[in-house]
Design a protein around this motif. Structure first.
Motif, short mmCIF file in Angstrom:
data_model
loop_
_atom_site.label_atom_id
_atom_site.label_comp_id
_atom_site.label_asym_id
_atom_site.label_seq_id
_atom_site.Cartn_x
_atom_site.Cartn_y
_atom_site.Cartn_z
N TYR A 1 -9.02 -1.28 -8.07
CA TYR A 1 -7.60 -1.55 -8.31
C TYR A 1 -6.73 -0.38 -7.85
N TYR B 1 -3.65 -0.36 -5.28
CA TYR B 1 -2.37 0.29 -5.62
C TYR B 1 -1.96 1.29 -4.55
N GLU B 2 -2.94 2.13 -4.14
CA GLU B 2 -2.64 3.15 -3.14
C GLU B 2 -2.28 2.52 -1.80
#
Length: 427
Positions: free
Chosen positions: A169, A173-174
């Protein structure tokens, strides 16, 4: 901590009976594999659910937002949309139930294997006790060590697994947070005129083989008033989006004052004001809806009144209790909403507010205006636009009579270029 405790329990079992340690360790491995497999499948399900989540949020907006109310009531669509919402929810719920059932069965089987290994270990230590190889206290030592080894082994793996799962996750996100903003470079301080040249420009949207624009060659000079006409889907809006630097050509290049557009993007954006066909209705004040047209430069309050006067909205705004500080939309108490034509006038005022702009892009600027307002706009066209370059996209033939030049688009190509009279002369 769990790893140290697991290692300690394992050493105790090995010291008592190494076979017991091997049996318990081997029986616990399928449980760990199942935990890893389940985590991966849950991640995939969450990824799949993201689309359905977006669909549910969209349907919730359709059920609750004001702009959908008229059609929802007239066509009696509430039950229909609510049914689609329920279908989406039940679809997600069904997939979650299937995943739970699948892993429930596997979990029962792996737990039976684990508890079977515990029973086997206790039976083996009982045999050692009755044969005199071990003392009676070894039974409790094996029982507690087996449980500790199994629990700490599971905890260790779950912690490692959780780090790996969260990492998936975090990577997602990154990936979003590291998405690069477009790089705008080039000087925007000087006040020189703007000349834009298209050299063999073609364009395809990502994932498509169809050329929306094909081999476009033309030059737009400062001060020209240009109408862009053509059937729906002929490439007019894409042409303007390329000119504003919102897309990059698939082939060819666009020059701004002789330099590549990418090198002049800051300069160009500072000198273009735009009224798009699908402009947004921002739920702020009337003044804020105009000011967002040029946040980079300071303006006097009279500038807002000036552009409202030009689009014939000043009298309407003056009659409001809070005048330009009146909120639009339905978020605030005492807010109002504008008609489609009033919103279009307000967006044109936003366009005019950027007074340092050298180029004005007007995409269907009169689509929602009544005939009188449209006539007023065209009659004042020269005064409104002054010495600015104007690109006017329109299906209204009246627009063709107030410009210097008309570009005729057909199937992604510029098939003709001339004045109103010259084009009529060429049939």
């Amino acid at each position: 901590k769990s790893a140290v405790s697991f290692g300690t329990a394992l050493l105790i079992l090995i010291s008592l009976n190494w076979k017991i340690a091997c049996i318990v360790f081997a029986a616990t491995v399928p449980t760990l594999w199942l935990s890893r497999y389940q985590t991966e499948e849950e991640y995939k399900l969450n990824q799949w659910n993201s689309f359905e989540g977006q669909m549910q949020r969209y349907l919730a907006l359709v059920l609750t937002k004001r702009k959908y109310v008229k059609e929802m009531r007239f066509y009696q669509l509430y039950d229909y949309v609510e049914q689609k919402y329920d279908q989406s929810v039940n679809k997600v719920y069904g997939e979650q139930i299937k995943l739970t059932r699948r892993f429930l069965l596997l979990s029962v089987l792996t737990n039976l294997l684990v508890y079977g290994s515990v029973a086997c270990a206790l039976a083996m230590i009982c045999v050692d006790i009755f044969s005199g190889k071990s003392e009676i206290g070894s039974f409790m030592l094996v029982y507690s060590s087996v449980n500790n080894m199994r629990n700490y082994m599971r905890q260790t793996y779950q912690n490692i697994n959780r780090v790996g799962s969260d990492g998936r996750y975090l990577e997602d996100y990154e990936e979003i947070m590291n998405y690069q903003e477009e790089k705008i470079c080039g000087s925007s301080d000087n006040d020189e005129d703007v000349e834009i040249t298209f050299e063999h420009v073609s364009f395809r949207y990502p994932g498509s083989d169809r050329e929306v624009l094909h081999d476009v060659n033309l030059t737009i000079r400062q001060g020209e008033k240009i109408a862009i006409v053509g059937e729906n889907g002929s490439g007019k809006s894409t042409f303007v989006a390329l000119l504003m630097g919102l897309y990059e050509p698939t082939e060819g290049r666009i020059l701004v004052n002789g330099k590549d557009l990418n090198e002049q993007l800051s300069f160009l954006r500072d000198r273009v004001s735009c009224t798009t066909q699908d402009f947004l209705h921002y739920q702020g004040t009337i003044n804020e809806n105009i000011e967002i047209g040029d946040l980079r430069h300071s303006h006097a309050e009279s500038d807002i009144q000036n552009v409202l006067q030009k689009v014939h909205l000043q009298d309407y705004v003056d009659a409001l209790e809070k005048q330009g500080n009146t909120y639009l939309g339905n978020l605030y108490e005492g807010s109002i909403d504008l008609s489609g034509g009033q919103w279009q006038k307000l967006v044109i005022a936003r366009n005019l507010y950027k007074d340092q702009a050298k180029i004005m892009v007007l995409d269907e600027p009169t689509a929602a205006l009544d005939p009188v307002s449209e006539s007023e706009l065209y009659s004042e066209f020269a005064n409104l636009t002054a010495d600015k370059t104007v690109l006017l996209i329109s299906h209204r033939l009246g627009a063709a009579k107030v410009v210097d030049r008309i570009l005729v688009f057909d199937d992604g190509s510029v098939v003709d270029d001339g004045t109103h009279s010259s084009l009529l002369g060429r049939d």
